[in-house]
Design an enzyme around this catalytic site. Structure first.
Site, PDB file in Angstrom:
ATOM      1  CB  THR A  58      -0.894   0.023   1.260  1.00 12.67           C
ATOM      2  OG1 THR A  58      -1.489   1.319   1.392  1.00 12.67           O
ATOM      3  CG2 THR A  58      -0.080  -0.230   2.526  1.00 12.67           C
ATOM      4  CE1 TYR A  84      -4.046  -2.382   5.054  1.00 15.98           C
ATOM      5  CE2 TYR A  84      -3.343  -0.262   4.179  1.00 15.98           C
ATOM      6  CZ  TYR A  84      -3.788  -1.554   3.972  1.00 15.98           C
ATOM      7  OH  TYR A  84      -3.963  -2.026   2.701  1.00 15.98           O
TER       8      TYR A  84
END
Lengths: 331, 331
Positions: B124, B149
């Site tokens: 990501t 995350y």
């Protein structure tokens, strides 16, 4: 860190951590060492144990609840517990994950539970992999990991940074070079000493001897940690810890053999790397910590000699490691 | 990826992964989807299930042995299983650790056991944190993590890189921007649609509406993955996947309200960030994937409209998520 504080040191019975414990106590702080004695030595905590401000809690970093209890009332956690041996990653990859990454997560969760708002973490210059820029500054190009050890420490760094953002924890991330000094009990000086003691006439050397390495003496390392934690007050503070010096394996071999007064024949395994994931040249740029006024007191050569003198005076570390059953239980 | 191969897709019943499964099948490959249906939908695998080259294995990424069995004979693992919701990190930090970091470790161990030598990983652009350089290239200055995350995905990247070095696994690490398209079932377009359906006159907006975001349409994303895996053949291949376009929340709100033909009053929560760890501007530099000849077919606006059309035609995703008990079980 002039103000008196209460701190917990994970892996407190380890090489660097036990030196840190002694220095914290000498500075008037209250210190809890948290260790499972899987690689730490009771012997290393003997001086500390005589101090009324010292507490030992025997526990594992996998036990978050026990850590949280041990941290009650602490201002700062020094998280030094780790699987510190970079070389055996490929044989036991789960060990790095559990003892470095998951352990760091557990430390952070324990801090959250106990309300501790400051952490110092022993990371490593191994996270720079095969660095694009040498000397390698803290904000070097985003590196690619080359060892499971480095990857597990990088994961620890990331967790700490995210916890700083999410939970208002102030963090100090120290990317160490190899550390030398009293209580040193694994690494290349140790290995060479042990081999030369067994056979002073012939020495097997990993790689081709030209691998360049940087080292820092443990008391200089602790000085640097204290300097940074006094002077740097960002939310996340990342510092390379090393010196402006480096050496290659052949140089350090020269110093070691000179000190031990042996002249072995060197038998090189060959290749640029000592082991899988080893990097031919790790040399962090330490300008950032120098800019705070810190300076090392010892050269690499002096650090290596001091380390040899320690091993010579404490030969039990040669047999006590890595088989813990043979460690002395004096404490 | 013209040659016919056998592959396993973790999280195969998820949004992006199920689109990937369909495309791999359409290209003639044999595909095993591995999913525990904790956030994936059986419905998404209904088209694939009709194909004789498709296999479904129900299992969890915490179950390394089961994954290793499911991988037997595979050339490539596409590891897309993840806790994909960046926003709830601070509430449930262990979920990111387990489902992203430890899961990735288990996938790598399963590959080692099954002898699979190639992995593609959905990372990501959140790992760039608050980027020093925008647009942010793959070798940007070493970032500081701002979300659990991102930290958990960074840890996954590091593990994959170290496994590539240690065990000769070829790896593809894709740093996604937010992905849009068919089967999209969480994220801001989803949230806004749901809120506007409940009340088309008033809309609560996180932050101040100026947070700039970049998006990529899921079929363009799969095209990019295939292009990279055909043309890039390093040991470790790291690519940002996004476009040269970005938008801010107010722009996308304009497109959404225009398409839905509603004119709500906007009620901004204020602040530059939508949530803790959110970054006001994430915009990866995608020159590297463009240099391989890949181009997106849809603009961000077109991707958002397509996504709205999908949700309109599949309103069950609004109630099926996040409470899995209400998901349809048509497969």
């Amino acid at each position: 860190m002039s103000k008196s504080m209460k701190c917990l040191v994970t892996g407190g019975a380890g090489f660097i951590a036990s030196n840190l414990v002694d220095r914290l106590l000498a500075d008037g702080h209250a210190v809890t060492a948290y260790d499972n004695f899987s690689t730490g030595f009771r012997e290393f905590l003997r001086p500390a144990s005589a101090n009324p401000r010292f507490t030992l809690v025997e526990g594992d970093t996998q036990d978050m609840e026990k850590m949280a209890s041990a941290m009650a009332g602490c201002d700062t956690v020094f998280h030094l517990a780790a699987n510190a041996d970079v070389r055996f990653g490929p044989e036991k990859p789960r060990r790095d994950l559990e003892q470095n990454t998951i352990a760091t997560f557990n430390v952070l969760e324990a801090m959250r539970k106990a309300g501790v708002k400051r952490i110092a973490f022993s990371s490593t210059s191994a996270i720079y992999g095969v660095a694009e820029v040498i000397p390698t500054p803290e904000n070097a190009p985003f590196p690619v990991q080359t060892s499971l050890y480095g990857a597990s420490k990088l994961a620890g760094e990331g967790l700490i940074q995210a916890y700083s953002e999410a939970y208002g924890i102030q963090s100090y991330i120290f990317r160490f070079v190899s550390i030398l000094g009293d209580r040193y009990h694994h690494g290349h000086v140790y290995d060479f000493y042990k081999k030369l003691k067994a056979n002073p006439l012939k020495l097997d050397v990993l790689g081709d001897g030209t691998q360049r390495k940087s080292y820092l003496y443990v008391q200089d390392c602790v000085d640097a940690i204290f300097t940074v934690m006094q002077k740097a007050q960002n939310k996340v503070n990342i510092f390379n810890l090393g010196t402006k010096e480096f050496c290659d394996v052949n140089q350090s071999l020269g110093w070691i053999c000179g000190h031990l007064n042996v002249k072995p024949e060197f038998n090189y395994a060959g290749g640029k790397s000592g082991w899988i994931g080893d990097n031919p040249f790790i040399f962090p740029d330490c300008s950032k910590v120098y800019a705070l006024g810190w300076r090392p007191k010892l050269t690499i050569k002096e650090g290596i000699i001091k380390t040899l003198e320690y091993i010579q005076a404490n030969e039990w570390v040669l047999t006590a490691n890595p088989d813990r059953a043979r460690a002395p239980q004096k404490a």
